[in-house]
Design an enzyme around this catalytic site. Structure first.
Site, mmCIF file in Angstrom:
data_model
loop_
_atom_site.group_PDB
_atom_site.id
_atom_site.type_symbol
_atom_site.label_atom_id
_atom_site.label_comp_id
_atom_site.label_asym_id
_atom_site.label_seq_id
_atom_site.Cartn_x
_atom_site.Cartn_y
_atom_site.Cartn_z
ATOM 1 C CE1 TYR A 78 -4.370 1.514 1.570
ATOM 2 C CE2 TYR A 78 -3.073 3.075 1.888
ATOM 3 C CZ TYR A 78 -4.019 3.041 1.647
ATOM 4 O OH TYR A 78 -5.143 3.458 1.861
ATOM 5 C CE1 TYR A 137 -5.301 6.018 -0.634
ATOM 6 C CE2 TYR A 137 -6.690 7.295 -0.543
ATOM 7 C CZ TYR A 137 -5.938 6.786 0.026
ATOM 8 O OH TYR A 137 -5.672 7.142 1.388
#
Ligand SMILES: [Zn+2]
Lengths: 147, 396
Positions: free
Chosen positions: B294, B345
């Protein structure tokens, strides 16, 4: 024209209604730095908490500490994230460690030219920045490198 | 084999994944709820199940789209499991899958969807500062000093990472360039057709030093969904289910304290998560073929990869190079969809889906023969998570 590091218009800190951080903010108005310390086990604690994270005691107390420290980390924002900062970038944010208070850390701004030379490990001292013209007067704790 | 290794490994499988079109922030033609419905329906179609089969719902980061509304819209007869993972940012992306697995393993539900939807045009942005005239509590220790965006909240950990461990800014750059490189092969990616050169990275504006523009995640609209079922049921649906080998969440001591006073400051928060994850999954970092890590900020990716066991503080600058991070040729292919930097995102759920895709062999940047796939979510926030997926070959 103010002498503030950052222009007026950012949210003004006010003590929380629950009273948890009142000794800190009241202390800054007197140009004193107060942080939590447990009278039972001696743990220094920052930010304010309802109990001691060292021994769980609810009898967490407050102690005045010397307004000085060591530069632990920093950043230099260039992108203004608030309207009041539009003409204030870049500015320098520092994270200051207080070795004499258990290594607790405080966030503030570094006084002076944002491009001035400084380094992690530099000694810094607090500068109390009074915002007496605010509708809710307050005092910020800023920092200056000790040359 | 330890007890943990019998807890989850091979007992639950991902049967379906679904994504909407990924949009630039504010450009979704659909409201957030519709995006989430479309992602779940796409995952059902991928799994080959009727949407009314879903009886459990897991999300994170205070997702606004509740199981009650989703269940009604999907025509479900019953809700057997309704679960929200606490914590901000995308720390819960792998944890939502973990919670879904827990629901299946505990007999609470049979077919559970982990989902996340974001329409920042509809609901406001993450990167914007406080709008009130006064502020109290923990935020009062940072906001008056111009520290209010996520980038500003986490930048100083990276400054200290450089200082403590000699990590080079070039290593952050390699993470960013690899993501953009992969996005050029991924038509779903928001940055598809928009390659990034080292020169453009260097010339990009500072958001807050030490982060350039390209060290910071995108902001997007879209939704994603992952459906899990028991391994037995999964084998009825597919010849090649993707098994969950392990999924864990957690955070270090006092990770949630105010004013940057975490005792361990320079961390992705994954340290307590990772050993248990590998033990549960029955694999080691050396067994992992491909990594999705991430990216809220590239500095956190470097911390995550070190704490995930893929390199050390000492070797990070040598191991985490562009050549090593790209598929199919690199030794440590990273963020092969383009990730949060260049695909979308979606608070990390897109990375979870890419991890599944790699085991299926259907990534647009496929690592040849990948059988073990790792994903971690939400580094540096209070509670983070990670998961490992594997093919039937891994189970032996
Ligand atoms: Zn105590």
């Amino acid at each position: 024209m103010s002498d503030y590091v950052l222009p007026a218009g950012l949210p003004a800190p006010v003590p929380a209604r629950d009273g948890l951080d009142r000794p800190y903010w009241e202390g800054t108005r007197r140009h004193e730095l107060w942080v939590q310390r447990c009278p039972g086990c001696g743990t220094w604690q920052w930010g304010p908490e309802w109990n001691c994270h060292g021994c769980r005691s609810f009898a967490i107390g407050w102690e005045q500490v010397a307004p000085e420290g060591v530069l632990y980390s920093w950043q230099r924002p260039w992108h203004p994230v608030h309207g009041a900062l539009a003409d204030a970038v870049p500015y320098t944010v520092v994270l200051v460690e207080l070795p004499h208070a258990g290594g607790i850390r405080m966030v503030g701004n570094l006084l002076g030219d944002p491009m001035q030379p400084f380094a992690i490990g530099d000694r810094v001292e607090a500068v109390f920045e009074d915002h007496d013209d605010s509708p809710t007067p307050f005092t910020l704790v800023q920092w200056r490198v000790v040359r | 084999m330890g007890e943990l290794e019998h807890s989850l490994r091979g007992r639950v499988a991902v049967v379906g994944v679904g994504e909407t079109t990924y949009y630039k922030r504010g450009q979704s033609p659909d409201p957030e709820f519709v995006l989430v419905l479309k992602a779940i329906l796409a995952a059902c179609a991928d799994a080959g199940i009727d949407p009314s089969t879903i009886d459990g719902f897991c999300s994170y980061s205070n997702d606004r789209n509740t199981p009650a509304r989703l269940s009604a819209a999907l025509g479900c007869e019953v809700i057997r499991y309704s679960n929200m993972q606490w914590g901000g940012g995308g720390g819960g992306a792998a944890a939502a899958v973990q919670n879904a697995c827990a629901a299946v393993l505990s007999g609470s539900a049979d077919c559970v969807v982990a989902y996340r939807g974001l329409a920042q045009g509809q609901f406001g942005r993450f990167g914007q500062g406080a709008r009130s005239s006064t502020i109290s509590g923990a935020a009062a220790l940072t906001v008056p000093y111009g520290v209010m965006s996520p980038a500003q909240t986490y930048a100083m950990r990276t400054t200290r990472l450089f200082h403590d461990h000699g990590i080079s800014p070039d290593t952050l750059k390699a993470v960013s360039l690899a993501a953009y490189h992969h996005a050029q092969n991924n038509p779903r990616a928001v940055m598809y057709g928009r390659p990034l050169t080292p020169e453009a990275y260097d010339a990009s504006r500072w958001i807050t030093e030490p982060f350039h523009l390209y060290d910071v995640c995108l902001e997007n609209d879209g939704a994603a969904a992952v459906i899990v079922m028991s391994a037995e049921r999964a084998r009825d649906l597919s010849d090649r289910p993707v098994y969950v080998l392990g999924a864990q969440q957690g955070g270090p001591r006092r990770s949630g304290v105010a004013g940057h006073n975490q005792p361990d400051y320079v961390t992705s928060s994954l340290k307590p998560v990772v050993p248990r994850l590998y033990e549960q999954a029955g694999v080691t970092p050396a067994d992992v073929d491909v990594v999705q890590s991430y990216e809220n900020f590239t500095g956190a990716v470097v911390m995550s990869l070190i704490e995930g066991g893929f390199c050390t503080y000492e070797s990070a600058n040598e191991v985490l190079t562009f050549d090593n991070l790209i598929a199919p040729s690199g030794k440590l292919p990273l963020n092969t969809s383009g990730g949060n930097l260049a695909e979308c995102y979606m608070h990390g759920l897109g990375l979870v889906i890419e991890a599944v895709r790699q085991v299926r062999g259907t990534s647009t940047n496929q690592v040849p023969g990948a059988t073990v796939s790792y994903v971690n979510a939400g580094p540096m926030v209070e509670v983070v998570s990670a998961a490992i997926f594997g093919s039937a070959e891994v189970l032996g």
